[in-house]
Each structure stands twice: as structure tokens, then as C-alpha cells.
Design a protein around this motif. Structure first.
Motif, PDB file in Angstrom:
ATOM      1  N   UNK A 196       0.827  -1.187   0.000  1.00  0.00           N
ATOM      2  CA  UNK A 196       0.000   0.000   0.000  1.00  0.00           C
ATOM      3  C   UNK A 196       0.865   1.241   0.000  1.00  0.00           C
ATOM      4  N   UNK A 197       0.272   2.363  -0.232  1.00  0.00           N
ATOM      5  CA  UNK A 197       0.988   3.636  -0.215  1.00  0.00           C
ATOM      6  C   UNK A 197       1.514   3.883   1.186  1.00  0.00           C
ATOM      7  N   UNK A 198       2.803   4.215   1.315  1.00  0.00           N
ATOM      8  CA  UNK A 198       3.427   4.276   2.633  1.00  0.00           C
ATOM      9  C   UNK A 198       3.803   5.670   3.066  1.00  0.00           C
ATOM     10  N   UNK A 199       3.618   6.654   2.255  1.00  0.00           N
ATOM     11  CA  UNK A 199       4.134   7.974   2.595  1.00  0.00           C
ATOM     12  C   UNK A 199       3.016   8.903   2.995  1.00  0.00           C
ATOM     13  N   UNK A 200       3.296   9.799   3.938  1.00  0.00           N
ATOM     14  CA  UNK A 200       2.385  10.865   4.335  1.00  0.00           C
ATOM     15  C   UNK A 200       3.084  12.187   4.142  1.00  0.00           C
ATOM     16  N   UNK A 201       2.391  13.173   3.655  1.00  0.00           N
ATOM     17  CA  UNK A 201       3.019  14.435   3.301  1.00  0.00           C
ATOM     18  C   UNK A 201       2.588  15.533   4.277  1.00  0.00           C
ATOM     19  N   UNK A 202       3.558  16.111   4.960  1.00  0.00           N
ATOM     20  CA  UNK A 202       3.294  17.231   5.848  1.00  0.00           C
ATOM     21  C   UNK A 202       4.623  17.836   6.236  1.00  0.00           C
TER      22      UNK A 202
ATOM     23  N   UNK B  47       8.772  14.671   2.568  1.00  0.00           N
ATOM     24  CA  UNK B  47       7.751  13.731   3.035  1.00  0.00           C
ATOM     25  C   UNK B  47       8.415  12.795   4.037  1.00  0.00           C
ATOM     26  N   UNK B  48       7.869  12.764   5.250  1.00  0.00           N
ATOM     27  CA  UNK B  48       8.413  11.882   6.291  1.00  0.00           C
ATOM     28  C   UNK B  48       7.565  10.615   6.343  1.00  0.00           C
ATOM     29  N   UNK B  49       8.019   9.608   5.646  1.00  0.00           N
ATOM     30  CA  UNK B  49       7.277   8.343   5.674  1.00  0.00           C
ATOM     31  C   UNK B  49       7.425   7.659   7.021  1.00  0.00           C
ATOM     32  N   UNK B  50       8.617   7.760   7.615  1.00  0.00           N
ATOM     33  CA  UNK B  50       8.862   7.293   8.982  1.00  0.00           C
ATOM     34  C   UNK B  50       9.517   8.432   9.747  1.00  0.00           C
ATOM     35  N   UNK B  51       9.082   8.621  10.995  1.00  0.00           N
ATOM     36  CA  UNK B  51       9.571   9.762  11.762  1.00  0.00           C
ATOM     37  C   UNK B  51      10.101   9.281  13.113  1.00  0.00           C
ATOM     38  N   UNK B  52      11.421   9.021  13.173  1.00  0.00           N
ATOM     39  CA  UNK B  52      12.126   8.632  14.401  1.00  0.00           C
ATOM     40  C   UNK B  52      11.434   7.452  15.095  1.00  0.00           C
TER      41      UNK B  52
ATOM     42  N   UNK C  97      14.868  -1.277   1.371  1.00  0.00           N
ATOM     43  CA  UNK C  97      15.043   0.170   1.374  1.00  0.00           C
ATOM     44  C   UNK C  97      15.986   0.520   2.526  1.00  0.00           C
ATOM     45  N   UNK C  98      16.556   1.711   2.482  1.00  0.00           N
ATOM     46  CA  UNK C  98      17.467   2.156   3.534  1.00  0.00           C
ATOM     47  C   UNK C  98      16.859   3.336   4.282  1.00  0.00           C
ATOM     48  N   UNK C  99      17.153   3.383   5.559  1.00  0.00           N
ATOM     49  CA  UNK C  99      16.686   4.492   6.375  1.00  0.00           C
ATOM     50  C   UNK C  99      17.467   5.754   6.036  1.00  0.00           C
TER      51      UNK C  99
ATOM     52  N   UNK D 127      15.122  -1.253  15.458  1.00  0.00           N
ATOM     53  CA  UNK D 127      15.210   0.076  14.862  1.00  0.00           C
ATOM     54  C   UNK D 127      15.334   1.095  15.977  1.00  0.00           C
ATOM     55  N   UNK D 128      16.279   2.018  15.832  1.00  0.00           N
ATOM     56  CA  UNK D 128      16.511   3.069  16.818  1.00  0.00           C
ATOM     57  C   UNK D 128      16.459   4.415  16.118  1.00  0.00           C
ATOM     58  N   UNK D 129      15.412   5.203  16.412  1.00  0.00           N
ATOM     59  CA  UNK D 129      15.244   6.544  15.842  1.00  0.00           C
ATOM     60  C   UNK D 129      15.353   6.533  14.314  1.00  0.00           C
ATOM     61  N   UNK D 130      14.709   5.593  13.681  1.00  0.00           N
ATOM     62  CA  UNK D 130      14.780   5.454  12.220  1.00  0.00           C
ATOM     63  C   UNK D 130      13.782   6.395  11.550  1.00  0.00           C
ATOM     64  N   UNK D 131      14.271   7.135  10.569  1.00  0.00           N
ATOM     65  CA  UNK D 131      13.425   8.008   9.759  1.00  0.00           C
ATOM     66  C   UNK D 131      13.635   7.682   8.289  1.00  0.00           C
ATOM     67  N   UNK D 132      12.571   7.870   7.541  1.00  0.00           N
ATOM     68  CA  UNK D 132      12.679   7.727   6.076  1.00  0.00           C
ATOM     69  C   UNK D 132      12.039   8.953   5.476  1.00  0.00           C
ATOM     70  N   UNK D 133      12.867   9.748   4.804  1.00  0.00           N
ATOM     71  CA  UNK D 133      12.441  11.045   4.292  1.00  0.00           C
ATOM     72  C   UNK D 133      12.611  11.059   2.780  1.00  0.00           C
TER      73      UNK D 133
END
Length: 672
Positions: A2-8, A48-53, A85-87, A34-40
Motif C-alpha cells: 500500500x501507499x506508505x508515505x504521508x506528506x506534511x 515527506x516523512x514516511x517514517x519519523x524517528x 530500502x534504507x533508512x 530500529x533506533x530513531x529510524x526516519x525515512x524522508x
């Protein structure tokens, strides 16, 4: 997925709402941490922060449901967990190993040995059977074929598909396809099963069966990470991690979670080096033939260019070499150790009626050492008559050395002698063409023919020689003593040429200098020219080699065009098979595996086309030979043509293979 990204806009980190009373299993190291992982992802001037810490630890034997609505970031999390994918930031460890320091091949090895993927859309390769789909991870793990075969059938049998092993995905129901996908995830005994919406495309009954199977696998010790948006599906897990806007908002554990068995040992690659490469190559060749079979019409069109190119190379080189041999044979018939003395200064074309060269000049050359024969010649065209038959031909007055100088044997009868020359004997020796036209099937020996109304006795017939290097019929000739010709045919007493045969070809330069000196001294001028027939041979050889090279280049251009066609088709194939490439990467394929597969496909296409082209080229050459074209067969042209076809596949298959190997697995898996 599914679509994994949120835009804000990037907000400050929000507190994670987690239910803390239920601690993680103790005494084990997290299999996934996972420790403080973000995917931008960049998005113009914003991000777009798909994952935020995100911080999350999953221990061996857990059954975890990652739950959230579309766009919450759960599928992005799965891609990072599965090393697809990579963080962008943070630390991700698999069984204590920080994956941020691993290259693409090391990540592929980690996917191959640690993770098994179960996708919502199954992601089975439609061209392969159920058993072959299950075997894919083991291929990239380096397992022997016998072991792969046995394990794939064992797994399918365990999952209730023992009678469907040879069925293709299109012949299976959705539930059966998902079971094949699960069997594929288990092929390498992966300790972690990543299930992305595994029931999303199934009916209720099939979905329940799949969830029951996942629970059974978890009970055996597999760590199961289930991605879902459905609360009913998530309730089957013993731990539910809820995502919203790229953050964990809840982490719930069920009470009384039982202890799990120890983590199963992952399967390491069986072979390394050449022992690994050769089986990989064999599998790539097998898959290449399967791919060709699945696109048979396009493959045939691709083969056509290679076939025409290779056949052209072989045919043109055979024709060129045949023409070369024919010309050289004709020059060899004249002799390659001859000096031809002609009247007229060098660079000035003589008509042949120049009276500066005399029979005495030929006699003067007999003192030169190294000469085996000297033949002065005077020619003219006359009508020969026998009975009521007339034939217009070339008559040459010469000496008794003529046949020796020309290496021309008699067919029957004899050649006139020096005594005949001194006696002005009215005798004649005929070529085979003259005999055929005047006498037909009758024996000409002892008969008389008229030349300018003077009777000549036929004493010999020359052996047939065919056309010379200039295409002239050498058998359309008659020979008479020179003395007789001067008196009864030609009139004036001069010769058109003097042929000097040198016994040893190594003496030709010295003899040529002596001939030039003697005649120049006699004439007090260099009003003649000496030609070396070995130079004719060299010139003819160079000319024919040039023509053959030109023919080969023309054929090579067709191979080049065919190679461009192969590259174009392979690039199209990469685009069409993007999802397949993503599936292979997800199941453990390294970049080298993908490059090897697509390069091998190009090589197989070009090699098959090369073999067919070699056969067609040889057949065409045989057909031309039957039609009277001079053909020379040699081993080198077919080898050269096939080698060029093979090289074409290697060179023009590289770019598509590199493009395929460089695809982003996340993008490839999402490709429609």
C-alpha cells in the motif's frame, strides 16, 4: 504494497504512545531493532516523512502485527526491515548487525538467509510452475538443484499443494497462490517472515487459512511480522504496533505470551567462487531459454537479425575467398616465377605491334644463369579451316620452350621441336576449344588445317586450362613454330613478348636485372619493360583481400544493426519485467545475479541466432556453389561469425543487464 508515505511539514518528534506494562521477551537479542529510524523523501521544497524517528525491537519468535491505515508508514517500515530500502536516519540492526554499513550484495545475502516475503499480490512469476517459484530463493542461496527440488515439493506438500507443483500461477486460486508465496518464504528456512497484507486479496475462508498457517509457523519458531490495516487480522498476532503519520502511536502485547523455540539457523550459501558461478550460470541459461519460449514471436524476430548477420558474414567471406582462390589459381597457371619482356617504354602502353623486340634479344638472354626456359612469342588472330568448318582464333608463333615456360602439359600428341623451328616446319598444336569447334568428337592428330590458305599438320592437342586471370579462354589458341609464322603468317620479323622462366624464384631479382641490362645494351635504349608475374600475384592477393575485407565489413554492419536490435528488445524486456526483477531481488538475488541473468539471455539469443546463422550461411554458400559461383570453405569464417554474434550479445546485453540490476527493489515491486 500500500501507499506508505504521508506528506506534511516536518514537525518536532511526538511522544510514542506505548503500553509499557508488557515487556519484551527477555534473555534474547532482538532479531530486528530500529533506533530513531526516519525515512524522508524530497518533495520539491518540502519533504515527506514516511517514517519519523521510529524505535522498535522485535525478538525471535514474536508474532507482531504492524497496523495502520494507508499512508501511515507501515509498508515503508516493512521495506526497511526487509532490507529493500534504507533508512534516511537512525540505526537499523538485524540480529545485532548494523545494516547501514552493508553493500548491495551483503543486503541481498541478508534477505536471502534471514527474511521470507509474503506479498498481498503474491508476486509469483507467471512463467514458472509453483515448484519453480518456490525454488527461487534457494537458487540465489546456492543450493544444489536436487536439494531445491526436494525441499520445494516438500513445502508444497506440507501446505496442501502437493498435486499442484507443476501448475502455473494462472492455474491456481488466490489462496493457493498465497500458499505458494508462503512456501517460497520458507524455502531458505528464513527465521523472519514478512507478510504484507497477506489476506488482502483473498476471500474470508482463504484468509483464515493463511493466518492459521502464519500462526503455525510462529509456533515453530519463526518470527512473523504482519503488515495489515484490518483490526480483525491484527488480532491474530500476540503484539500489535499501531502506526499513524509515520510514527508508532501504540505498542500492545497480549498477556501470557508463551516462550518460543530458539531461532532456527539461517541457511548460508552452499558454494563460493567458481563452484558458485557455474551453477548460477546454468540456472541463468535455463531461465533464458524459458524467457525465450515465453516470448517466442519476439525472440524469433530478434534472432532474425542475428541469423541474417551471421549468414551474411559466412556467405560473403566464402564468396570472397572463393574468388580469391580462383584468381590465384589462374595466375599460378601462368606461372609465378616468370619474367615477361614486352616492347615499349615503361609507363607507355604498347599496341603489341612495336617492332623493337626481336627474336635475337631472346637468344641473347640464354647466357644468364638461373634461366630454365625462354619463349619468344608473336601472336595474331586468324581463321583456321578444316574441311567446311572455319574458326577464328589466336595463333601464336613461339619456340619449343613455350610449354615448359608456361607449365602447360600436352593432352595428346607432341609439341614441335627446335628442329621444327629451324626447318620452318608447317606444324600446329591446337587448344581444346579450337579442337571442339573444328573437329568435334573426331581425332585431330595427323589432320591438316589451313591458316591463310597454308596447310598445317596437327601434331598435338594442349590439355584444357580454362579461363585465365582476366577471364580469357586459354584453350582458344593454336601454336606454330615462330620461324614458320614469320614467313607464312605474320610477315614482319619481331615478337610481341619474351617469356623468361626462372628456375628458382629466389633468383628472380638478379635475373630481372640481368635481362634489363642485356636488352638495354642491345637496344641502346630502355624501349621495353620487364614484368614480374610474382608481382601480379601480390597485387591480386592484396586486391582480393581488400574485397574480402569490404564484404566482411558489410556483413559486420548487419551484425551491428542486429546487436542494436537485441539491446533494444532487452531494454524493453527489462521494463516489462520490472516486477519480476523486484521479486528476484526481494528473494535474495544479488546485482551480479540479475546482471548474469539478463546478460545471459542476450548471449543465449545471439548464440542461438549465431548457430542458426552459421547453418544458413553454409547452406547458402553450398547453393551458390551449385549455381557455379566460386566458393571456398574454411573453418575461420564460421568461428569468426559465431564469435561476433556471441560478442554482440555480450556487449549489447550489458546495458540492459546493468539497468535491470540497478533497479530500486521497492519501485520494482510496486511497478504495474
Amino acid at each position: 504494497m500500500d501507499e506508505t508515505t504521508s506528506r506534511h511539514p516536518a514537525p518536532p518528534p511526538a511522544p510514542v504512545a506505548q503500553e509499557q506494562p508488557h515487556a519484551a521477551p527477555t534473555g534474547t537479542r532482538p532479531i530486528v531493532e530500529l533506533v530513531d529510524v526516519s525515512r524522508i523523501y524530497p518533495n520539491g521544497e518540502s519533504v515527506v516523512r514516511a517514517l519519523d524517528r521510529v524505535s522498535l525491537a522485535i525478538h525471535p519468535g514474536e508474532f507482531v502485527a504492524i497496523m495502520g491505515q494507508s499512508g501511515s508508514g507501515k509498508s515503508t517500515l516493512m521495506n526497511i526491515v526487509g532490507c529493500l530500502d534504507r533508512a534516511s536516519a537512525g540505526t537499523y540492526r538485524v540480529d545485532g548487525v548494523d545494516v547501514s554499513h552493508l553493500d548491495a550484495d551483503a543486503l541481498a545475502a541478508l534477505r536471502c538467509s534471514t527474511f521470507g516475503f509474503v506479498f498481498q499480490r503474491y508476486n509469483l512469476l507467471p512463467s514458472l510452475t509453483a515448484a519453480e517459484n518456490v525454488e527461487i530463493p534457494a537458487i540465489y542461496a546456492g543450493a544444489p538443484q536436487e536439494e531445491r527440488f526436494g525441499r520445494s515439493h516438500e513445502l508444497l506438500g506440507r501446505l496442501g499443494l502437493g498435486d499442484r507443483t507443476e501448475h502455473r500461477p494462472s492455474q491456481l486460486s488466490g489462496g493457493q497462490q498465497q500458499r505458494v508465496s508462503i512456501a517460497r518464504a520458507l524455502m531458505n528456512a528464513a527465521p523472519v517472515i514478512l507478510a504484507d497484507e497477506p489476506t488482502g486479496a483473498l476471500d474470508t475462508r482463504s484468509g483464515e487459512d493463511v493466518l492459521a498457517l502464519l500462526k503455525e509457523l510462529n509456533a515453530e519458531g519463526h518470527t512473523v511480522i504482519l503488515i495489515t490495516h484490518d483490526p480483525d487480522v491484527a488480532r491474530h498476532a500476540r503484539r500489535i504496533v499501531r502506526f499513524q503519520d509515520g510514527r508508532i502511536v501504540a505498542d500492545e502485547r497480549h498477556e501470557g505470551e508463551p516462550a518460543r523455540p530458539a531461532l532456527p539457523a539461517s541457511r548460508a550459501p552452499r558454494r563460493q567462487g567458481l563452484a558458485r558461478f557455474l551453477p548460477d550460470l546454468a540456472e541463468a541459461v535455463r531461465m533464458a531459454f524459458a524467457s525465450m519460449h515465453n516470448s517466442i514471436f519476439r525472440t524469433a524476430l530478434t534472432l532474425l537479425g542475428i541469423v541474417i548477420g551471421v549468414a551474411s558474414v559466412i556467405t560473403m567471406l566464402a564468396v570472397g575467398d572463393g574468388g580469391k582462390e580462383r584468381v590465384l589459381e589462374r595466375i599460378a597457371q601462368i606461372g609465378t616465377n616468370l619474367l615477361i619482356v614486352r616492347p615499349g617504354a615503361r609507363g607507355i602502353r604498347s599496341s603489341g605491334d612495336n617492332a623493337t623486340l626481336l627474336p635475337e634479344d631472346a637468344d641473347a638472354l640464354r647466357v644468364i644463369p638461373g634461366i630454365s626456359a625462354i619463349s619468344p612469342e608473336r601472336s595474331g588472330r586468324f581463321t583456321l579451316r578444316f574441311g567446311s568448318q572455319d574458326y577464328f582464333t589466336s595463333v601464336t608463333g613461339t619456340s619449343a620452350d613455350y610449354l615448359s615456360a608456361r607449365d602447360w602439359p600436352m593432352a595428346r600428341g607432341v609439341m614441335f621441336t627446335d628442329a621444327d623451328v629451324r626447318a620452318y616446319a608447317p606444324v600446329i598444336v591446337l587448344g581444346q576449344t579450337v579442337v571442339d569447334n573444328l573437329f568435334g568428337e573426331d581425332d585431330p592428330l595427323g589432320r591438316y588445317v589451313l591458316v591463310k590458305n597454308v596447310p598445317y599438320e596437327v601434331i598435338g592437342v594442349l590439355s584444357p586450362r580454362g579461363a585465365n586471370a582476366f577471364g580469357q579462354d586459354q584453350d582458344d589458341a593454336a601454336l606454330i613454330p615462330m620461324s614458320t609464322g614469320f614467313v607464312r603468317a605474320f610477315g614482319q620479323r619481331f615478337v610481341n613478348s619474351v617469356t623468361v622462366k626462372v628456375a628458382d624464384s629466389g633468383d628472380i631479382p638478379a635475373v630481372e636485372q640481368a635481362v634489363t641490362r642485356i636488352i638495354a645494351d642491345r637496344h641502346q635504349a630502355e624501349d621495353f619493360q620487364v614484368r614480374n608475374t610474382s608481382q601480379f600475384l601480390e597485387t591480386a592477393t592484396e586486391t582480393q583481400n581488400t574485397l574480402t575485407l569490404v564484404l566482411g565489413c558489410v556483413a559486420a554492419i548487419s551484425l551491428l544493426v542486429a546487436g542494436i536490435g537485441v539491446m533494444n528488445i532487452m531494454l524493453v524486456s527489462v521494463t516489462e519485467r520490472t516486477r519480476e526483477i523486484g521479486i528476484r531481488i526481494a528473494t535474495g538475488a544479488r546485482m551480479s545475479n540479475i546482471m548474469l541473468q539478463f546478460n545471459t539471455e542476450a548471449l543465449v539469443v545471439c548464440s542461438v541466432g549465431g548457430l542458426v546463422g552459421v547453418g544458413l550461411g553454409l547452406a547458402t554458400a553450398v547453393g551458390l556453389e551449385a549455381m557455379g559461383v566460386s566458393i571456398a570453405f574454411a573453418l575461420m569464417p564460421p568461428l569468426l561469425a559465431f564469435g561476433c554474434a556471441f560478442l554482440t550479445g555480450l556487449v549489447f546485453g550489458y546495458l540492459p543487464a546493468r539497468k535491470a540490476a540497478g533497479l530500486d527493489p521497492v519501485v520494482a515491486l510496486a511497478y504495474e
